[in-house]
Enzyme design. Sequence first.
Site, mmCIF file in Angstrom:
data_model
loop_
_atom_site.group_PDB
_atom_site.id
_atom_site.type_symbol
_atom_site.label_atom_id
_atom_site.label_comp_id
_atom_site.label_asym_id
_atom_site.label_seq_id
_atom_site.Cartn_x
_atom_site.Cartn_y
_atom_site.Cartn_z
ATOM 1 N N LYS A 22 0.746 -1.069 -0.065
ATOM 2 C CA LYS A 22 -0.222 -0.006 -0.079
ATOM 3 C C LYS A 22 0.688 1.272 -0.117
ATOM 4 C CE LYS A 22 -1.616 2.022 3.937
ATOM 5 N NZ LYS A 22 -1.390 3.153 4.053
ATOM 6 N N ASN A 23 2.043 1.144 0.953
ATOM 7 C CA ASN A 23 2.466 2.431 1.038
ATOM 8 C C ASN A 23 3.692 2.726 -0.200
ATOM 9 O OD1 ASN A 23 1.353 2.935 3.389
ATOM 10 N ND2 ASN A 23 3.151 2.693 4.929
ATOM 11 N N CYS A 117 -5.586 12.700 13.292
ATOM 12 C CA CYS A 117 -5.292 11.325 13.201
ATOM 13 C C CYS A 117 -5.407 10.748 14.284
ATOM 14 C CB CYS A 117 -4.131 10.972 12.181
ATOM 15 S SG CYS A 117 -3.678 9.494 11.904
ATOM 16 N N ARG A 122 0.813 13.857 13.404
ATOM 17 C CA ARG A 122 1.151 13.943 11.903
ATOM 18 C C ARG A 122 1.093 15.189 11.458
ATOM 19 N NH1 ARG A 122 -1.059 8.405 9.762
ATOM 20 N NH2 ARG A 122 0.846 8.395 8.575
ATOM 21 N N ASP A 308 4.509 0.012 11.918
ATOM 22 C CA ASP A 308 3.382 -0.596 11.470
ATOM 23 C C ASP A 308 3.153 -2.033 11.827
ATOM 24 O OD1 ASP A 308 2.693 1.912 10.433
ATOM 25 O OD2 ASP A 308 3.137 1.453 8.133
ATOM 26 N N ARG A 401 -8.663 -0.603 4.423
ATOM 27 C CA ARG A 401 -7.905 0.464 4.043
ATOM 28 C C ARG A 401 -6.463 -0.114 3.693
ATOM 29 N NH1 ARG A 401 -6.379 4.511 7.905
ATOM 30 N NH2 ARG A 401 -5.242 5.156 6.071
HETATM 31 C C1 UD1 Z 1 4.310 6.764 6.502
HETATM 32 C C2 UD1 Z 1 3.471 5.527 6.608
HETATM 33 C C3 UD1 Z 1 2.769 5.120 7.613
HETATM 34 C C4 UD1 Z 1 4.080 4.771 8.640
HETATM 35 C C5 UD1 Z 1 4.821 5.976 8.837
HETATM 36 C C6 UD1 Z 1 6.165 5.794 9.532
HETATM 37 C C7 UD1 Z 1 2.748 6.066 4.181
HETATM 38 C C8 UD1 Z 1 1.547 6.364 3.275
HETATM 39 N N1 UD1 Z 1 2.586 5.778 5.459
HETATM 40 O O1 UD1 Z 1 3.512 7.765 7.008
HETATM 41 O O2 UD1 Z 1 2.237 3.852 7.353
HETATM 42 O O3 UD1 Z 1 3.305 4.531 9.845
HETATM 43 O O4 UD1 Z 1 5.249 6.258 7.594
HETATM 44 O O5 UD1 Z 1 6.769 4.533 9.208
HETATM 45 O O6 UD1 Z 1 3.652 5.792 3.660
HETATM 46 N N2 UD1 Z 1 6.375 14.327 11.210
HETATM 47 C C9 UD1 Z 1 6.612 15.720 11.634
HETATM 48 N N3 UD1 Z 1 6.222 16.601 10.409
HETATM 49 C C10 UD1 Z 1 6.244 16.269 9.394
HETATM 50 C C11 UD1 Z 1 5.925 14.762 8.895
HETATM 51 C C12 UD1 Z 1 6.281 14.064 9.882
HETATM 52 O O7 UD1 Z 1 6.635 15.965 12.658
HETATM 53 O O8 UD1 Z 1 6.184 17.332 8.336
HETATM 54 C C13 UD1 Z 1 6.401 13.279 12.307
HETATM 55 C C14 UD1 Z 1 5.094 12.462 12.432
HETATM 56 O O9 UD1 Z 1 4.057 13.138 13.036
HETATM 57 C C15 UD1 Z 1 5.729 11.175 12.915
HETATM 58 C C16 UD1 Z 1 7.182 10.973 12.302
HETATM 59 O O10 UD1 Z 1 7.312 12.556 11.873
HETATM 60 O O11 UD1 Z 1 5.914 11.443 14.292
HETATM 61 C C17 UD1 Z 1 7.175 10.243 11.040
HETATM 62 O O12 UD1 Z 1 6.053 10.426 10.500
HETATM 63 P P1 UD1 Z 1 6.102 10.208 8.805
HETATM 64 O O13 UD1 Z 1 7.531 9.456 8.173
HETATM 65 O O14 UD1 Z 1 6.131 11.500 8.002
HETATM 66 O O15 UD1 Z 1 4.935 9.077 8.335
HETATM 67 P P2 UD1 Z 1 3.873 9.422 7.209
HETATM 68 O O16 UD1 Z 1 4.644 9.427 5.951
HETATM 69 O O17 UD1 Z 1 2.639 10.076 7.441
#
Ligand code: UD1
Length: 430
Positions: A22-23, A117, A122, A308, A401
């Site tokens: 999915k990701n 969320c 996030r 995950d 999902r």
């Molecule tokens: C992606 C995955 C999700 C997985 C996660 C962590 C997809 C579609 N989803 O989510 O399944 O659980 O990686 O491996 O690929 N953060 C910030 N600011 C930002 C972006 C992130 O503070 O602008 C923080 C987030 O709140 C979190 C951490 O960084 O605590 C990691 O998040 P991130 O790697 O961005 O997760 P996603 O990309 O949303």
Amino acid sequence: MECLEIKPSKNLKGIIEISGAKNSALPNIAATILTDQPVILNNIPDLLDVRYMISLLKSIGSNIEKINENSWAFSLKEPITLEANYEIVEKMRASILVLGSMLSRFGEAKVALPGGCPIGLRPIDLHLKALEKMGVKITKEHGFIVARGKPKGAHIIFDKITVTGTENIMMAAVLAKGETVIENAALEPEVVDLAILLQKMGADISWDWRNKSRTIRIRGVKKLKGTVHNIIPDRIEAGTFVVLSALTNANVILKNYPYELLTYVHYVLKNIGINVVQIDKNSVIVKRRNELKPAYIETKEYPYFPTDLQAQFMTLLSVVDGLSIVKENIFENRFLHVPELNRLGAKIEVSNNKVAVIDGVKKLTGAEVKATDLRASAAMVIAGLIAEGKTIIHDIYHLDRGYENIDTKLKMVGAEIERKRITQPKVKTN
Ligand code: UD1
């Protein structure tokens, strides 16, 4: 509304095929916006999130054709709009991935701000900060992020490792003028898969990901072209089925298994007493010792233990004699499955929403529970298959999902699992 009714299932036997990730599918679909030529993606899992992404691209003006169950052709000649509305973004946060690709090709994008969320705050501040560094003007208007200006090459250092952040900036950079360097990039295999697709489309990306480099260099090109690409197998679905097989003592072959993407998880499993044995290049079976050992697990960015898989391992450790500890380092609120597991008889205590102490019990007992988020719902399915009596899982849209046909796959190997329609939710969700 639908729920799953599960009864304890032993002697599972047969073959389970791991679906496409999915990701990986979500960013790869977003990447098809970057060219006016057709991009064919194979091994796309049939999931709710994928359908949301496809409808988002359709709303932008992409011509999308289903070639077969898991293959789709995407082509965007002229966009009808460059807006991702709240209705879709609210359903799926990964919609934010169209921001980088729309900006890269068209120099403007309007994407609804993702709301709350359940598993954590996030924010997307790091995506936006990096785009601003690339010269994009960003404003927030009436619940939308409005981004204007073609991105230019820049030196981006992420304060924190972010998966979709890295993907968005990679897509923003491929058609930018000049060179972009991304430091502290995410190394998740799904990010690498996107880089490989972009390279096939003609992007100039240098990245020594094999040696775990967190630096990506991208020289912008004028145009990208169409290509054909196979999405990698889903390592999280694979890991979920390993835990499930071990706990049910299954004799199940897991096909299309991404062995090399789960090295660290295999190490953790081995210490617990579970071995993933390769029977050929793409297939494994799971062997376990009778007595499993408790463990200490911390979630961390790839190549370490994925957040995950945290919930699924919590189900596993809840029936392993002794004290286990699970520490969640990625998200602030990812223990929503703990009260549900405790309803099934597990003994888990959480402190500061960060550390869970699991006192292994002899058995779980069936009850009505709810799926609180995507991966937590898989943890409930595993629990239901080993709990004494009947387990009913509500709110299973979370499961749909991210897990392709999970109940069908499990039924095929002999699990007692039924999807049922209910008129009213039995568990309150307020
Ligand atoms: C992606 C995955 C999700 C997985 C996660 C962590 C997809 C579609 N989803 O989510 O399944 O659980 O990686 O491996 O690929 N953060 C910030 N600011 C930002 C972006 C992130 O503070 O602008 C923080 C987030 O709140 C979190 C951490 O960084 O605590 C990691 O998040 P991130 O790697 O961005 O997760 P996603 O990309 O949303």
